[in-house]
Write an enzyme that holds these catalytic residues in place. Structure first.
Site, PDB file in Angstrom:
ATOM      1  N   VAL A  86      55.885 -10.213  55.985  1.00 46.24           N
ATOM      2  CA  VAL A  86      56.812 -10.776  54.835  1.00 46.24           C
ATOM      3  C   VAL A  86      57.023 -12.302  55.266  1.00 46.24           C
ATOM      4  O   VAL A  86      57.591 -12.513  55.997  1.00 46.24           O
ATOM      5  CB  VAL A  86      58.117 -10.016  54.883  1.00 46.24           C
ATOM      6  N   LYS A  87      56.652 -12.982  54.002  1.00 46.82           N
ATOM      7  CA  LYS A  87      56.509 -14.339  53.962  1.00 46.82           C
ATOM      8  C   LYS A  87      58.024 -14.970  53.576  1.00 46.82           C
ATOM      9  O   LYS A  87      58.108 -14.748  52.372  1.00 46.82           O
ATOM     10  CB  LYS A  87      55.634 -15.049  53.450  1.00 46.82           C
ATOM     11  N   ILE A  88      58.785 -15.680  54.378  1.00 49.80           N
ATOM     12  CA  ILE A  88      60.092 -16.085  53.990  1.00 49.80           C
ATOM     13  C   ILE A  88      60.305 -17.632  53.985  1.00 49.80           C
ATOM     14  O   ILE A  88      59.743 -18.182  54.985  1.00 49.80           O
ATOM     15  CB  ILE A  88      60.984 -15.570  54.951  1.00 49.80           C
TER      16      ILE A  88
END
Length: 219
Positions: A86-88
């Protein structure tokens, strides 16, 4: 060093994978739009298609900028496939979300990083990967490679587990310098990876070998 390809183009991902050196994929909304992928169902299906090509580590970016929204989106992305990271974004609620996902065993990639201070926060929150943007810093006359070097040094000082993922890598010398500095991962377009194959002495040497073989064979 791990090689990630920064694209949502399935043909490019297959080509990089078939080369035998691909370790993962990074994507973002801009790359999805470039491929004409829109709508939640289509985006999910495209992420699944990418996961079906590679062995692991497909960064999928959240769109929300508030904590609750990022948690909801991140959980939905993580359900697509075990390969999803998951890219945050590097914002206050993003750091909080990274901490949450770390506690839940969900891998994260903290993106849009432009300072060593941001890198420290992401590592302390438990980010799996940290993405400093080299090219974008170069665009404003700041040495992006110097930032990579600073972060690698800081992480080594304190034994942080977060891996330095050099992003916005635009040419082969960026990649080579990142390897020299000690970045754990680079993510870049396919042309940067295939650019490592090229050298004029390789071309001229191969041409000479083939010419000598043909001569010896009486051709």
């Amino acid at each position: 060093m791990k090689f990630f390809i920064d694209t949502a183009n399935l043909d490019e991902i297959r080509e990089a994978y078939d080369l035998g050196v691909l370790d993962g994929v990074t994507t973002n909304p801009s790359l999805m739009a470039k491929e004409g992928i829109s709508g939640a169902e289509n985006v999910t299906a495209h992420y699944k298609a990418i996961c079906n090509i590679v062995d692991d580590k497909v960064s999928a970016e959240v769109i929300s900028t508030d904590y609750e929204g990022m948690i909801k989106e991140g959980k939905e992305l993580a359900k697509i496939d075990d390969k999803i990271v998951v890219k945050i974004p590097m914002i206050k609620d993003g750091v909080k979300a990274i901490k949450y996902f770390h506690s839940e065993g969900i891998r994260t990639n903290c993106t849009l990083v432009f300072s060593s201070g941001q890198a420290i926060l992401a590592a302390k929150a438990g980010a799996t990967y940290l993405s400093p943007f080299i090219g974008r810093l170069d665009d404003i006359s700041y040495d992006g490679l110097e930032l990579i070097e600073q972060i690698v040094h800081i992480y080594q000082n304190y034994g942080f587990d977060t891996q330095v993922l050099a992003a916005s890598v635009r040419h082969t010398m960026h990649l080579i310098k990142c390897a020299e500095i000690g970045a754990d991962v680079v993510t870049c377009p396919l042309k940067v990876i295939t650019g490592l194959l090229k050298h004029p002495l390789t071309d001229s040497g191969l041409a000479q070998f083939l010419a000598d073989h043909a001569k010896a064979a009486g051709k």
